[in-house]
Write an enzyme that holds these catalytic residues in place. Structure first.
Site, PDB file in Angstrom:
ATOM      1  N   HIS A   1      12.831   4.796 -11.458  1.00  0.00           N
ATOM      2  CA  HIS A   1      12.846   5.235 -10.058  1.00  0.00           C
ATOM      3  C   HIS A   1      13.834   6.382  -9.844  1.00  0.00           C
ATOM      4  CE1 HIS A   1      11.118   1.219  -9.952  1.00  0.00           C
ATOM      5  NE2 HIS A   1      10.638   1.470  -8.741  1.00  0.00           N
TER       6      HIS A   1
ATOM      7  N   LYS B   1      14.657  -5.714   0.477  1.00  0.00           N
ATOM      8  CA  LYS B   1      14.461  -4.403   1.096  1.00  0.00           C
ATOM      9  C   LYS B   1      13.168  -4.341   1.911  1.00  0.00           C
ATOM     10  CE  LYS B   1      15.084  -1.934  -2.734  1.00  0.00           C
ATOM     11  NZ  LYS B   1      15.355  -0.789  -3.617  1.00  0.00           N
TER      12      LYS B   1
ATOM     13  N   HIS C   1       2.239   3.755  -7.377  1.00  0.00           N
ATOM     14  CA  HIS C   1       3.667   3.553  -7.596  1.00  0.00           C
ATOM     15  C   HIS C   1       3.945   3.121  -9.038  1.00  0.00           C
ATOM     16  CE1 HIS C   1       7.825   2.661  -6.873  1.00  0.00           C
ATOM     17  NE2 HIS C   1       7.653   1.391  -7.205  1.00  0.00           N
TER      18      HIS C   1
END
Length: 378
Positions: free
Chosen positions: A253, A146, A274
């Site tokens: 997530h 990704k 994150h």
């Protein structure tokens, strides 16, 4: 007369993820085999450049590689359209060839994702190399196909699937990271342990603090990194393009993306990295599991205490707000094409998917989140 056609094709994808000790030692030739013309755009995180500028410049000078060096601030808020366009202009001005002159990305996840998206857009695809300099980049970003940037206060809302030709992992960069960067990377390793690998969880439970304190310069460091990468490889390689939206690696997530991004712009709450946001999501998801009589009380305490030992947060007020949690899950459900596909642990190291989480369930999970935090924090 034929009025329609079906094109059947397949795309074979291979890329290497390799431990490469001291990647910028002049005797290390790993990068050189991907630079046949001795030309490359080199994109470096601003902080990494301040620490390693001389070493990196000396490497490319010694090997007579003509570089256009682009410095970008690799903070999360810099993962945007402006920096993407800036990078594309630099690539264009350098006159990068389509197949033989890879972009070399040196930095954390922000830089690696940004460069990957630029590479997939320029001439509809040019090669790039990932050299992660953060723990999170090593154990997570280096494996996936990704790419992406943030858009309209949404994390990775614009992106593509475009793997590098190679990811080179050099653990020596970790020694100059701040502690928060190590703990943030441990958050992603922690995720893999809970959903897939009880033995990895045990390593973190017993040695997580040492890994943090030594910045992975200790006995179990390579073992932990290798377990985490192997687990990611196993989960991703047969679903790189996410045709199947039931992915256990999405654990952590489901509620966190919107909360993480808002924490960066909302001065009334603590900003989250994150990895920190992922761990808070993990803990909330464990509350859902506990409420369904899957994880035991002791399991939840083990999870939270292991997180604490790695200096990861177990509490944040945003994860006690059911309305915000519902909004976050609803946005995630759109990303998963109408299904929640919420991974929750059934035990430490095993997982199931939930698709029936209600607002009342979220209220209960938020209450349990506060209750367990009072128990472990007093």
């Amino acid at each position: 007369m034929t009025t329609s056609w079906i094109i059947n094709t397949s795309l074979q994808v291979n890329y290497i993820i390799k431990n490469s000790h001291e990647i910028f030692n002049i005797e290390n030739n790993d990068i050189l085999s991907y630079c046949p013309t001795n030309r490359a755009v080199v994109v470096i995180d601003e902080k990494v450049n301040s620490l390693y500028k001389n070493i990196i410049e000396n490497y490319f000078t010694y090997h007579k590689i003509n570089c256009r060096v682009v410095i970008i601030n690799g903070i999360e808020t810099g993962k945007n359209l402006d920096n993407l366009i800036y990078l594309l202009k630099e690539i264009e001005q350098f006159g990068t060839s389509r197949k033989s002159e890879p972009i070399i990305a040196i930095g954390g996840g922000v830089i690696l994702d940004l460069v990957g998206l630029a590479a997939t857009l320029y001439r509809r695809g040019i090669p790039y190399i990932r050299i992660p300099t953060t723990l999170l980049g090593i154990v997570d970003v280096s494996v996936a196909a990704k790419t992406g940037i943030n858009f309209e206060d949404r994390r990775n809302r614009l992106g593509s699937y475009y793997p590098p030709v190679a990811s080179f992992l050099d653990k020596t960069f970790l020694k100059t990271l701040e502690e928060i960067e190590i703990s943030s990377g441990l958050g992603e390793i922690f995720k893999m342990s809970l959903i897939k690998d009880n033995s990895l969880f045990s390593l973190l439970e017993n040695h997580g603090k040492t890994l943090l304190d030594t910045k992975f310069n200790c006995e179990h460091a390579d073992e932990v990194i290798n377990f985490a990468i192997q687990g990611m490889k196993e989960e991703l390689e047969n679903n790189l393009w996410e045709k199947n939206l039931k992915r256990i690696v999405d654990f952590g997530h489901s509620f966190s993306p919107i909360i993480e991004m808002r924490s960066l712009v909302n001065d009334s709450v603590k900003s989250l990295t994150h990895g920190q946001a992922v761990v808070l999501d993990i803990i909330l998801s464990c509350m859902v599991s506990y409420d369904r009589n899957l994880l035991s009380h002791d399991d939840v305490l083990r999870v939270m205490n292991t997180a604490k030992n790695m200096n990861l947060p177990t509490y944040h007020e945003s994860f006690t707000d059911p309305a915000l949690l519902l909004e976050s899950l609803q946005d995630t459900t759109k990303h998963r094409n109408g299904d929640q596909n919420l991974p929750i642990p059934t035990s430490i190291g095993t997982t199931m998917f939930v698709n029936d989480l209600s607002y009342n369930d979220i209220v209960v999970a938020a209450e349990l989140f506060s209750k367990f935090n009072k128990e472990i924090n007093g």
